[in-house]
Design a protein around this motif. Structure first.
Motif, PDB file in Angstrom:
ATOM      1  N   ASN A   1      59.888  36.611  25.001  1.00 48.99           N
ATOM      2  CA  ASN A   1      59.259  35.855  23.908  1.00 48.99           C
ATOM      3  C   ASN A   1      59.904  34.487  23.734  1.00 48.99           C
ATOM      4  N   ARG A   2      61.240  34.458  23.818  1.00 42.31           N
ATOM      5  CA  ARG A   2      61.935  33.183  23.654  1.00 42.31           C
ATOM      6  C   ARG A   2      61.582  32.217  24.780  1.00 42.31           C
ATOM      7  N   MET A   3      61.532  32.735  26.005  1.00 43.34           N
ATOM      8  CA  MET A   3      61.199  31.863  27.135  1.00 43.34           C
ATOM      9  C   MET A   3      59.754  31.378  27.029  1.00 43.34           C
TER      10      MET A   3
ATOM     11  N   TRP B   1      53.500  17.830  36.406  1.00 43.23           N
ATOM     12  CA  TRP B   1      54.108  19.154  36.464  1.00 43.23           C
ATOM     13  C   TRP B   1      55.386  19.200  35.633  1.00 43.23           C
ATOM     14  N   LEU B   2      55.588  20.381  35.118  1.00 43.60           N
ATOM     15  CA  LEU B   2      56.806  20.664  34.367  1.00 43.60           C
ATOM     16  C   LEU B   2      57.528  21.814  35.077  1.00 43.60           C
ATOM     17  N   THR B   3      58.776  21.589  35.450  1.00 45.07           N
ATOM     18  CA  THR B   3      59.573  22.653  36.070  1.00 45.07           C
ATOM     19  C   THR B   3      60.707  23.045  35.131  1.00 45.07           C
ATOM     20  N   PHE B   4      61.203  24.279  35.275  1.00 42.98           N
ATOM     21  CA  PHE B   4      62.252  24.773  34.387  1.00 42.98           C
ATOM     22  C   PHE B   4      63.143  25.751  35.132  1.00 42.98           C
ATOM     23  N   ASN B   5      64.374  25.842  34.648  1.00 46.59           N
ATOM     24  CA  ASN B   5      65.352  26.815  35.156  1.00 46.59           C
ATOM     25  C   ASN B   5      65.818  27.698  34.004  1.00 46.59           C
ATOM     26  N   ALA B   6      65.923  28.996  34.235  1.00 47.84           N
ATOM     27  CA  ALA B   6      66.414  29.941  33.218  1.00 47.84           C
ATOM     28  C   ALA B   6      67.505  30.799  33.834  1.00 47.84           C
ATOM     29  N   PRO B   7      68.761  30.283  33.926  1.00 49.36           N
ATOM     30  CA  PRO B   7      69.835  31.030  34.623  1.00 49.36           C
ATOM     31  C   PRO B   7      70.265  32.310  33.924  1.00 49.36           C
ATOM     32  N   GLN B   8      70.030  32.447  32.629  1.00 48.11           N
ATOM     33  CA  GLN B   8      70.500  33.619  31.891  1.00 48.11           C
ATOM     34  C   GLN B   8      69.414  34.655  31.650  1.00 48.11           C
ATOM     35  N   LEU B   9      68.251  34.434  32.274  1.00 47.42           N
ATOM     36  CA  LEU B   9      67.126  35.317  31.950  1.00 47.42           C
ATOM     37  C   LEU B   9      67.302  36.712  32.537  1.00 47.42           C
ATOM     38  N   VAL B  10      67.847  36.818  33.740  1.00 45.59           N
ATOM     39  CA  VAL B  10      67.974  38.109  34.421  1.00 45.59           C
ATOM     40  C   VAL B  10      69.377  38.662  34.202  1.00 45.59           C
ATOM     41  N   ASP B  11      69.462  39.909  33.713  1.00 44.18           N
ATOM     42  CA  ASP B  11      70.752  40.582  33.566  1.00 44.18           C
ATOM     43  C   ASP B  11      71.138  41.164  34.917  1.00 44.18           C
TER      44      ASP B  11
ATOM     45  N   GLU C   1      58.042  30.874  24.314  1.00 42.62           N
ATOM     46  CA  GLU C   1      57.988  29.841  23.264  1.00 42.62           C
ATOM     47  C   GLU C   1      58.551  28.521  23.772  1.00 42.62           C
ATOM     48  N   HIS C   2      59.656  28.568  24.536  1.00 44.94           N
ATOM     49  CA  HIS C   2      60.235  27.348  25.090  1.00 44.94           C
ATOM     50  C   HIS C   2      59.257  26.643  26.034  1.00 44.94           C
ATOM     51  N   ILE C   3      58.640  27.419  26.925  1.00 47.61           N
ATOM     52  CA  ILE C   3      57.727  26.809  27.895  1.00 47.61           C
ATOM     53  C   ILE C   3      56.519  26.228  27.173  1.00 47.61           C
ATOM     54  N   ALA C   4      55.961  26.998  26.233  1.00 49.48           N
ATOM     55  CA  ALA C   4      54.773  26.506  25.524  1.00 49.48           C
ATOM     56  C   ALA C   4      55.099  25.264  24.706  1.00 49.48           C
ATOM     57  N   ALA C   5      56.240  25.278  24.022  1.00 50.16           N
ATOM     58  CA  ALA C   5      56.618  24.112  23.206  1.00 50.16           C
ATOM     59  C   ALA C   5      56.868  22.896  24.077  1.00 50.16           C
ATOM     60  N   ALA C   6      57.561  23.088  25.210  1.00 47.56           N
ATOM     61  CA  ALA C   6      57.839  21.956  26.091  1.00 47.56           C
ATOM     62  C   ALA C   6      56.554  21.369  26.651  1.00 47.56           C
ATOM     63  N   SER C   7      55.594  22.239  27.022  1.00 45.60           N
ATOM     64  CA  SER C   7      54.341  21.716  27.570  1.00 45.60           C
ATOM     65  C   SER C   7      53.571  20.934  26.513  1.00 45.60           C
ATOM     66  N   ARG C   8      53.550  21.372  25.255  1.00 44.97           N
ATOM     67  CA  ARG C   8      52.836  20.656  24.193  1.00 44.97           C
ATOM     68  C   ARG C   8      53.494  19.303  23.894  1.00 44.97           C
ATOM     69  N   VAL C   9      54.833  19.293  23.855  1.00 41.33           N
ATOM     70  CA  VAL C   9      55.527  18.044  23.570  1.00 41.33           C
ATOM     71  C   VAL C   9      55.329  17.049  24.711  1.00 41.33           C
ATOM     72  N   MET C  10      55.428  17.501  25.957  1.00 37.84           N
ATOM     73  CA  MET C  10      55.308  16.604  27.095  1.00 37.84           C
ATOM     74  C   MET C  10      53.926  15.973  27.191  1.00 37.84           C
ATOM     75  N   ILE C  11      52.874  16.744  26.940  1.00 40.65           N
ATOM     76  CA  ILE C  11      51.528  16.211  27.077  1.00 40.65           C
ATOM     77  C   ILE C  11      51.228  15.157  26.012  1.00 40.65           C
ATOM     78  N   GLN C  12      51.975  15.228  24.873  1.00 43.48           N
ATOM     79  CA  GLN C  12      51.781  14.267  23.794  1.00 43.48           C
ATOM     80  C   GLN C  12      52.568  12.981  24.025  1.00 43.48           C
ATOM     81  N   ARG C  13      53.485  12.966  24.952  1.00 41.31           N
ATOM     82  CA  ARG C  13      54.331  11.802  25.188  1.00 41.31           C
ATOM     83  C   ARG C  13      53.762  10.955  26.319  1.00 41.31           C
ATOM     84  N   ASP C  14      54.109   9.682  26.231  1.00 42.68           N
ATOM     85  CA  ASP C  14      53.752   8.768  27.311  1.00 42.68           C
ATOM     86  C   ASP C  14      54.540   9.167  28.559  1.00 42.68           C
ATOM     87  N   PRO C  15      53.949   9.034  29.742  1.00 43.19           N
ATOM     88  CA  PRO C  15      54.662   9.431  30.954  1.00 43.19           C
ATOM     89  C   PRO C  15      56.017   8.779  31.111  1.00 43.19           C
TER      90      PRO C  15
END
Length: 450
Positions: free
Chosen positions: A48-50, A142-152, A52-66
């Motif tokens: 859920n946290r990941m 494109w938006l890329t992301f890294n989640a190093p702590q996601l996998v236990d 929310e992060h991805i969705a929020a980042a995509s919404r913020v990025m699309i609203q910003r100038d390149p």
């Protein structure tokens, strides 16, 4: 499995097949378990946290100038979630099947991400597994992301190791059972080999692998030859004994006609000694095939009777123990053994004491004398056949030295033991110990005859 382990296969072939089957099963099981264990699934709160992060980042990025997006991506990044913006990306590789479940968890939280070509991949820098992904924005960037702590990763490794340990234990048990089945005829052969020469010949069924069948066949032939040799020896000894006793009897009768009393007595003693030597030799070399069956015998009466025989010869002998003590054994063989021990004590000592005791586990018969005893280092030698300790107990060295050897054999046939020890007061103590066994001992009227 029966066809794979056909009896025509040799021992090496069977072991090789068992090893190959074990390796094959372990490989298949390991592959299946790895696929199941590597189907990565994160905790619901992490997914859920990941999402929310991805969705929020995509919404913020699309609203910003390149031009502002690289700086905004840096501000949106954290130690556990790194975001990067790209104008273009090369065509993404196919997503690994074991990441679909994780992707479904994220999309279930934010369904809108399903329309943005969300892709997840694994990257392993060193020994640390990192989840990386890409997301297409509405303007084609494109938006890329890294989640190093996601996998236990620690739990993943523990689960994998635990499952492989279970598989290894299971395969070890299966392989052990197969090898045990393969070697079962060898165990039967070992048991039969321990009984060879004791009692009737026992043929072993020729089963198992080819090498074992050949070994069993050779063993059956060998024990047949051994039993044949024993039977021939017994028959030859019986014939020799009969042939020797006849001229000895004639010699004894002729000696009776000698007028010189001293010469007659000397010749008679020599004849009796020769007859005794023949009897003892036949008793010892007669083989282990004993026609006697165990039966209830009163050991107390047997011991007391032998003591009375010694007393009748004018010697000092006494008995101590119960009036009656019943035990199951071979009466003739054991009486011969006990007589040899008692007469041996009377030969070398002026006094003989026979004591019989019994407890819950054993019957013990002790025969003591006051003779010269035996050197401690030679106590075991006297139990061997044809050994006469002339120096230690040299009062009378007649015979072949078979009396105690015959006693040892008879006692061992009753699963008992015989032990020699020097008495502190001088003389020898011979202890015969017999286990009670299932036959039991019926002790009655323990009045204590002395």
């Amino acid at each position: 499995m029966r066809n794979l382990l056909h009896p025509s296969l040799g021992l090496i072939g069977r072991v090789l097949i068992i090893v190959l089957l074990t390796i094959l099963i372990e490989f298949c099981a390991g592959t299946i378990l790895y696929d199941r264990a590597s189907s990565l699934r994160v905790r619901e709160d992490e997914a859920n946290r990941m999402a929310e992060h991805i969705a929020a980042a995509s919404r913020v990025m699309i609203q910003r100038d390149p031009s502002e997006r690289p700086a905004m991506a840096s501000r949106l990044s954290s130690a556990n979630f790194t975001v990067t913006w790209h104008r273009t990306l090369p065509p993404p590789p196919p997503m690994s099947a074991d990441l679909f479940e994780m992707r479904d968890q994220i999309v279930a939280r934010e369904p809108v991400l399903d329309h943005h070509m969300l892709r997840l991949y694994l990257r392993e820098p060193g020994r640390r597994t990192v989840v990386v992904g890409s997301l297409a924005l509405d303007d084609g960037t494109w938006l890329t992301f890294n989640a190093p702590q996601l996998v236990d990763e620690g739990k993943f490794r523990i689960a994998w190791i635990a499952m492989m340990i279970v598989v290894a234990i299971g395969l070890s048990l299966i392989a052990g059972l197969m090898i045990r089945t393969t070697l079962q005829p060898v165990r039967r052969l070992a048991v039969a080999a321990a009984r060879i020469g004791h009692g009737e010949q026992e043929q072993i069924a020729e089963t198992g692998i080819s090498e074992v069948r050949d070994l069993i066949r050779a063993f059956n032939e060998m024990q047949g030859r051994i039993h044949s040799l024993i039977a021939d020896r017994v028959e030859a000894l019986a014939a020799v004994g009969h042939d020797l006793r006849t001229p000895l009897a004639r010699l004894q009768l002729r000696a009776e006609g000698i007028g010189d009393d001293q010469l007659r007595e000397s010749i008679g003693a020599d004849v009796r000694e020769m007859a005794g030597m023949v009897s003892s030799l036949l008793a010892y070399l007669g083989g282990d095939d004993d026609p006697e069956n165990p039966q209830a015998v009163d050991l107390a009466v047997m011991a007391a009777t032998l003591v009375d025989d010694i007393v009748d010869q004018g010697r000092d002998a006494s008995y101590a123990g119960p009036d009656h003590l019943t035990h199951h054994l071979r009466p003739l063989g054991f009486k011969r053994a006990l007589r040899n021990v008692v007469e041996n004590a009377a030969k070398y000592g002026d006094m003989v004491q026979v004591t019989v005791n019994a407890d819950q586990d054993h019957v013990t018969i002790q025969v003591e004398d006051d003779g010269p005893g035996i050197d401690a280092e030679r106590l075991e030698d006297v139990l061997r056949p044809f050994v006469r300790l002339d120096d230690a107990r040299g009062r009378d060295t007649q015979g072949l030295g078979l009396g105690l050897a015959i006693a040892v054999r008879a006692v061992e046939m009753e699963d008992g033991t015989i032990h020699l020890a020097n008495r502190d007061s001088g003389g020898l103590c011979v202890t015969i110990s017999l286990p009670r066994g299932d036959g039991g001992i019926a002790q009655s009227r323990n009045a204590g005859r002395h």
